[in-house]
Design a protein around this motif. Structure first.
Motif, PDB file in Angstrom:
ATOM      1  N   ASP A  98       0.818  -1.221   0.000  1.00 43.79           N
ATOM      2  CA  ASP A  98       0.000   0.000   0.000  1.00 43.79           C
ATOM      3  C   ASP A  98       0.846   1.262   0.000  1.00 43.79           C
ATOM      4  O   ASP A  98       0.457   2.279  -0.573  1.00 43.79           O
ATOM      5  CB  ASP A  98      -0.944  -0.001   1.209  1.00 43.79           C
ATOM      6  N   ASP A  99       2.018   1.198   0.646  1.00 41.37           N
ATOM      7  CA  ASP A  99       2.834   2.423   0.750  1.00 41.37           C
ATOM      8  C   ASP A  99       4.039   2.419  -0.197  1.00 41.37           C
ATOM      9  O   ASP A  99       4.947   3.207  -0.055  1.00 41.37           O
ATOM     10  CB  ASP A  99       3.298   2.628   2.197  1.00 41.37           C
ATOM     11  N   PHE A 109      -3.685  -0.109 -14.155  1.00 42.74           N
ATOM     12  CA  PHE A 109      -2.967  -1.086 -13.332  1.00 42.74           C
ATOM     13  C   PHE A 109      -3.231  -0.849 -11.847  1.00 42.74           C
ATOM     14  O   PHE A 109      -3.616  -1.758 -11.112  1.00 42.74           O
ATOM     15  CB  PHE A 109      -1.456  -1.015 -13.621  1.00 42.74           C
ATOM     16  N   ARG A 110      -3.034   0.397 -11.405  1.00 47.79           N
ATOM     17  CA  ARG A 110      -3.187   0.691  -9.977  1.00 47.79           C
ATOM     18  C   ARG A 110      -4.614   0.413  -9.501  1.00 47.79           C
ATOM     19  O   ARG A 110      -4.824  -0.246  -8.474  1.00 47.79           O
ATOM     20  CB  ARG A 110      -2.813   2.149  -9.692  1.00 47.79           C
ATOM     21  N   GLU A 111      -5.601   0.887 -10.241  1.00 48.79           N
ATOM     22  CA  GLU A 111      -6.995   0.722  -9.816  1.00 48.79           C
ATOM     23  C   GLU A 111      -7.365  -0.759  -9.737  1.00 48.79           C
ATOM     24  O   GLU A 111      -7.987  -1.219  -8.778  1.00 48.79           O
ATOM     25  CB  GLU A 111      -7.941   1.431 -10.796  1.00 48.79           C
ATOM     26  N   THR A 112      -6.977  -1.506 -10.775  1.00 46.80           N
ATOM     27  CA  THR A 112      -7.337  -2.931 -10.831  1.00 46.80           C
ATOM     28  C   THR A 112      -6.651  -3.721  -9.730  1.00 46.80           C
ATOM     29  O   THR A 112      -7.287  -4.513  -9.018  1.00 46.80           O
ATOM     30  CB  THR A 112      -6.963  -3.513 -12.205  1.00 46.80           C
ATOM     31  N   MET A 113      -5.357  -3.492  -9.558  1.00 50.16           N
ATOM     32  CA  MET A 113      -4.612  -4.278  -8.578  1.00 50.16           C
ATOM     33  C   MET A 113      -4.993  -3.894  -7.141  1.00 50.16           C
ATOM     34  O   MET A 113      -4.975  -4.740  -6.240  1.00 50.16           O
ATOM     35  CB  MET A 113      -3.112  -4.135  -8.798  1.00 50.16           C
ATOM     36  N   SER A 114      -5.358  -2.630  -6.922  1.00 52.09           N
ATOM     37  CA  SER A 114      -5.834  -2.216  -5.589  1.00 52.09           C
ATOM     38  C   SER A 114      -7.130  -2.939  -5.244  1.00 52.09           C
ATOM     39  O   SER A 114      -7.307  -3.445  -4.123  1.00 52.09           O
ATOM     40  CB  SER A 114      -6.048  -0.704  -5.538  1.00 52.09           C
ATOM     41  N   PHE A 156       0.527  -7.274   4.182  1.00 54.83           N
ATOM     42  CA  PHE A 156      -0.137  -7.874   3.027  1.00 54.83           C
ATOM     43  C   PHE A 156       0.565  -7.381   1.766  1.00 54.83           C
ATOM     44  O   PHE A 156       0.395  -6.239   1.347  1.00 54.83           O
ATOM     45  CB  PHE A 156      -1.623  -7.525   3.000  1.00 54.83           C
ATOM     46  N   GLY A 157       1.388  -8.235   1.205  1.00 50.36           N
ATOM     47  CA  GLY A 157       2.162  -7.882   0.013  1.00 50.36           C
ATOM     48  C   GLY A 157       1.750  -8.732  -1.168  1.00 50.36           C
ATOM     49  O   GLY A 157       1.291  -9.865  -1.002  1.00 50.36           O
ATOM     50  N   THR A 158       1.907  -8.181  -2.364  1.00 46.01           N
ATOM     51  CA  THR A 158       1.562  -8.905  -3.591  1.00 46.01           C
ATOM     52  C   THR A 158       2.751  -8.866  -4.548  1.00 46.01           C
ATOM     53  O   THR A 158       3.217  -7.792  -4.924  1.00 46.01           O
ATOM     54  CB  THR A 158       0.322  -8.281  -4.270  1.00 46.01           C
TER      55      THR A 158
END
Length: 308
Positions: A98-99, A109-114, A156-158
């Motif tokens: 998140d940070d 990319f950002r919207e979908t993966m968030s 929580f990492g991806t």
């Protein structure tokens, strides 16, 4: 032998007991299982596939072609020796937190993966509650352990990984064999290009690609919390000459400051002192050991952290 495939939606119906038993078996006997009907929409998963592949093409592919890994492989291949690349992986990877700074050049990319990460974290919590029930622990026990108390403190990492076609798959691994250090791992793997394998009874088995399934595996911390009932499982990724394999692994882990130990109820039930087999330790200390020993047997890691 095939990795178990479990319909998660049946937890809410007449087959709840059967489904709980299937998940218990997946955790106890395998350390790996695949969930279908897990509640994450196919429309979102299709968008995740799209933006991940576009991201690799737009922002990563050229860099990988010019990477040190590719150069090392080419050098070994030219020597025509039986030497193998032992200390690198044929993998392009970024980690989303998140940070962290996120890729900005791939549309949506950002919207979908968030959105995906938010849905996946809910699934991770649901899974810990199923584990609580199967282990006979109070509801919320494992979640609380992975959050170091009440609140939302878990890491929580991806990891968004791609494994490009490899000209010499016999000389390098996609990802070397290891167990995962943390809690619950949720993987959205490629549904066309295989390569993920898990170790079961001394035999490497393919984790078969299954469209829109989420592959679950348990990490070292779940092994400790369950007092060894649930074992973390060795797994690896092979390389192939054709196809780029997409792999999106999310990790529901304790924060570094969390103290981890076997659930007292389980240690007592197993007639053990709590720290006989698994020590009580701070997760950050474990990660320091893991960083040095990730691709080595896990048992010495537990012993090493016990000595700290």
């Amino acid at each position: 032998m095939a990795v178990p495939v479990i319909d998660f939606s049946k937890l809410n119906g007449e087959e709840r007991a059967k489904t709980l038993a299937q998940i218990a078996n997946g955790c106890e006997e395998w350390g790996f299982f695949q969930l279908i009907n897990h509640g994450i929409s196919e429309e979102l998963l299709e968008r995740v596939k799209k933006v991940s592949s576009e991201f690799y093409k737009l922002e990563r592919e050229e860099n990988f072609k010019n990477s040190k890994t590719v150069k090392l492989l080419n050098d070994i291949a030219e020597k025509k020796s039986s030497e193998k690349l032992e200390n690198v992986d044929w993998e392009d990877v970024i980690t989303l937190l998140d940070d962290n700074e996120w890729p900005e050049n791939t549309p949506s990319f950002r919207e979908t993966m968030s959105e995906y990460r938010s849905e996946l974290k809910k699934l991770a919590v649901s899974l810990t509650e199923v584990m609580d029930e199967n282990l006979g622990l109070p509801k919320g026990y494992i979640k609380k352990a992975l959050n170091d108390g009440e609140g939302d403190n878990a890491f929580f990492g991806t990891k968004v990984s791609h494994y490009p076609p490899c000209p010499h798959p016999e000389l390098v691994n996609g990802l070397r064999a290891h167990t995962d250090a943390g809690g619950v791992i949720l993987l959205f793997q490629d549904d066309k290009v295989g390569g993920l394998q898990m170790l079961k009874d001394g035999e490497w088995l393919d984790v078969q690609p299954l469209p829109n399934a989420i592959v679950i595996n348990t990490g070292d911390q779940i092994e400790v919390l369950s007092n060894g009932r649930y074992k973390s499982c060795w797994h690896r990724v092979l390389t192939f000459t054709e196809g780029t394999r997409r792999s999106i692994a999310s990790f529901y882990n304790p924060p570094l400051k969390a103290t981890i130990s076997p659930a007292p109820q389980l240690a007592e039930k197993d007639n053990q002192q709590v720290d006989d087999t698994y020590p009580k330790f701070v997760f950050g200390d474990y990660m320091s050991v893991y960083a040095e020993q990730k691709f080595l047997p896990k048992e010495p890691r537990f012993r090493a952290v016990k000595a700290i």
